[in-house]
Design a protein around this motif. Structure first.
Motif, PDB file in Angstrom:
ATOM      1  N   VAL A  56       0.886  -1.192  -0.041  1.00 43.79           N
ATOM      2  CA  VAL A  56       0.089   0.128   0.088  1.00 43.79           C
ATOM      3  C   VAL A  56       0.736   1.345   0.097  1.00 43.79           C
ATOM      4  CG1 VAL A  56      -1.641   1.428   1.387  1.00 43.79           C
ATOM      5  CG2 VAL A  56      -2.138  -1.088   1.132  1.00 43.79           C
ATOM      6  N   SER A  57       1.872   1.216   0.784  1.00 41.89           N
ATOM      7  CA  SER A  57       2.812   2.286   0.767  1.00 41.89           C
ATOM      8  C   SER A  57       3.554   2.700  -0.316  1.00 41.89           C
ATOM      9  CB  SER A  57       3.775   2.195   1.998  1.00 41.89           C
ATOM     10  OG  SER A  57       4.891   1.317   1.587  1.00 41.89           O
ATOM     11  N   ILE A  58       3.902   1.576  -1.200  1.00 41.00           N
ATOM     12  CA  ILE A  58       4.553   1.733  -2.657  1.00 41.00           C
ATOM     13  C   ILE A  58       3.579   2.341  -3.562  1.00 41.00           C
ATOM     14  CG2 ILE A  58       5.461   0.356  -4.477  1.00 41.00           C
ATOM     15  CD1 ILE A  58       6.793  -1.420  -2.477  1.00 41.00           C
ATOM     16  N   GLU A  59       2.048   1.743  -3.340  1.00 43.59           N
ATOM     17  CA  GLU A  59       1.114   2.247  -4.478  1.00 43.59           C
ATOM     18  C   GLU A  59       0.921   4.038  -4.082  1.00 43.59           C
ATOM     19  OE1 GLU A  59      -3.677   1.651  -5.159  1.00 43.59           O
ATOM     20  OE2 GLU A  59      -2.458   0.711  -3.642  1.00 43.59           O
ATOM     21  N   ILE A  60       0.877   3.953  -2.703  1.00 40.09           N
ATOM     22  CA  ILE A  60       0.654   5.875  -2.353  1.00 40.09           C
ATOM     23  C   ILE A  60       1.824   6.551  -3.115  1.00 40.09           C
ATOM     24  CG2 ILE A  60       0.482   7.542  -0.618  1.00 40.09           C
ATOM     25  CD1 ILE A  60      -0.930   5.223   1.017  1.00 40.09           C
ATOM     26  N   ILE A 119      -5.486   1.455  -2.215  1.00 41.44           N
ATOM     27  CA  ILE A 119      -5.714   2.888  -1.728  1.00 41.44           C
ATOM     28  C   ILE A 119      -6.598   3.506  -2.750  1.00 41.44           C
ATOM     29  CG2 ILE A 119      -3.722   4.030  -2.637  1.00 41.44           C
ATOM     30  CD1 ILE A 119      -5.407   4.543   0.761  1.00 41.44           C
ATOM     31  N   SER A 120      -6.588   3.239  -4.085  1.00 42.00           N
ATOM     32  CA  SER A 120      -7.204   3.770  -5.027  1.00 42.00           C
ATOM     33  C   SER A 120      -8.808   3.416  -5.282  1.00 42.00           C
ATOM     34  CB  SER A 120      -6.777   3.452  -6.489  1.00 42.00           C
ATOM     35  OG  SER A 120      -6.816   2.022  -6.803  1.00 42.00           O
ATOM     36  N   LYS A 121      -8.912   2.633  -4.565  1.00 41.10           N
ATOM     37  CA  LYS A 121     -10.515   2.293  -4.229  1.00 41.10           C
ATOM     38  C   LYS A 121     -11.194   2.329  -2.733  1.00 41.10           C
ATOM     39  CE  LYS A 121     -10.072  -1.411  -7.743  1.00 41.10           C
ATOM     40  NZ  LYS A 121     -10.063  -2.826  -8.115  1.00 41.10           N
ATOM     41  N   VAL A 168       9.873   4.251  -7.254  1.00 42.30           N
ATOM     42  CA  VAL A 168       9.825   4.865  -6.043  1.00 42.30           C
ATOM     43  C   VAL A 168      10.896   5.083  -5.243  1.00 42.30           C
ATOM     44  CG1 VAL A 168       8.815   5.030  -3.739  1.00 42.30           C
ATOM     45  CG2 VAL A 168       7.515   4.231  -5.568  1.00 42.30           C
ATOM     46  N   ILE A 169      11.602   6.236  -4.770  1.00 47.96           N
ATOM     47  CA  ILE A 169      12.568   6.294  -3.862  1.00 47.96           C
ATOM     48  C   ILE A 169      12.401   5.704  -2.558  1.00 47.96           C
ATOM     49  CG2 ILE A 169      14.244   7.972  -2.978  1.00 47.96           C
ATOM     50  CD1 ILE A 169      13.727   9.833  -5.260  1.00 47.96           C
ATOM     51  N   GLY A 227       4.393  10.611  -5.622  1.00 47.07           N
ATOM     52  CA  GLY A 227       5.544  10.969  -5.567  1.00 47.07           C
ATOM     53  C   GLY A 227       6.350  11.230  -4.262  1.00 47.07           C
ATOM     54  N   CYS A 228       5.906  10.299  -3.225  1.00 51.71           N
ATOM     55  CA  CYS A 228       6.531  10.231  -2.009  1.00 51.71           C
ATOM     56  C   CYS A 228       7.728   9.207  -2.035  1.00 51.71           C
ATOM     57  CB  CYS A 228       5.448   9.869  -0.854  1.00 51.71           C
ATOM     58  SG  CYS A 228       3.768  10.541  -1.149  1.00 51.71           S
TER      59      CYS A 228
END
Length: 280
Positions: free
Chosen positions: A20-24, A148-150, A82-83, A29-30
């Motif tokens: 979920v964190s990678i998706e966000i 998270i998109s849903k 993702v960084i 751009g976090c």
């Protein structure tokens, strides 16, 4: 939101939290900081010589294994552009969380949780409960797979003025991920009829004000009559797709917590839905 802290113990729930964190992070751009903490580590072990560290064979073996798994999480994030960085920390406790978040400039925390039975919760609590209690920033606790998109954000509150700060944080998050918010008040059926009526009328008035302030983010406002908060939440969420429970956290400590407890912590432990704790 610029930097997400993800606590991981490399369990299935922790991997769900990492996903979920990678998706966000990929969408907004976090940067991610993956953290695993090793407890019961001998004093000075992390700064000792290699020979000294190898002298504690089990600790050194865990260190190598955990380092490899953190590196794998970094690679998973990198695959999604993702960084991400990772950190092993030692003899960590939730009481140190606020300082750690401040030092590392964290905006959001995500972690997995297995939950506990009511008896285990009373005796020992859980890591997730401890983190929710001490986090000075919003914290999301995940127990099962979801996207998270849903997400459908459910804000549970008494809608008093004290909830303003938590609600504002949720509206900001809702706008970021483009998710609807529903407002929910659970009216206990254990109260007498007059008290139930009085509380319902007060909740309706307060929710109307919150609904106006939330603007187009607010999908609906509902009052559910049930014997307990958890039962009311379950009843309401049973008809929703991908509900994410969102509640204010008080950070109560000591005797105050023993008598008053924390409703958010109980929900984190007992329900399977993702929960966002929002500092009040």
């Amino acid at each position: 939101m610029k930097k997400i802290l993800v606590f991981t113990d490399f369990s299935k729930c922790a991997h769900l939290a990492s996903s979920v964190s990678i998706e966000i992070a990929s969408k907004f751009g976090c940067e991610i900081l993956f953290v695993h903490y090793m407890n019961n580590v001998p004093d000075g072990w992390e700064i000792g010589s290699l020979a000294f560290r190898k002298g504690y064979a089990n600790t050194y073996s865990d260190y190598l294994k955990n380092s490899c798994q953190l590196a794998e999480l970094e690679r998973s994030a990198s695959d999604e552009k993702v960084i991400a960085k990772s950190k092993l920390i030692y003899n960590f406790s939730a009481s140190k969380l606020s300082l750690f978040i401040e030092e590392n400039k964290i905006d959001y925390v995500i972690m997995g949780s297995h939950g506990r039975s009511s008896f285990e919760e009373f005796m020992m609590g859980s890591n997730a409960q401890e983190m929710v209690r001490h986090s000075p920033v919003p914290i999301m606790v995940i127990k099962r797979e979801f996207s998270i998109s849903k997400a459908h954000l459910i804000f549970i509150s008494d809608f008093s003025a004290e909830a303003d700060g938590a609600f504002n944080k949720l509206v900001d998050f809702s706008n970021l991920i483009e998710a609807p918010i529903s407002l929910l008040y659970v009216n206990s059926t254990k109260k007498n009829a007059a008290r139930k009526k009085e509380d319902r009328e007060r909740a309706e008035m307060r929710m109307s004000a919150f609904k106006s302030r939330g603007g187009t983010s607010i999908q609906e406002a509902e009052i559910v009559d049930e014997k307990s908060l958890e039962a009311g939440i379950e009843k309401y969420c049973s008809s929703k797709t991908n509900p994410v429970i969102s509640m204010g956290t008080h950070g109560r400590q000591g005797v105050e917590r023993l008598f008053l407890g924390s409703q958010t912590e109980k929900v984190v432990n007992r329900l399977v839905h993702p929960v966002i704790g929002l500092p009040i």
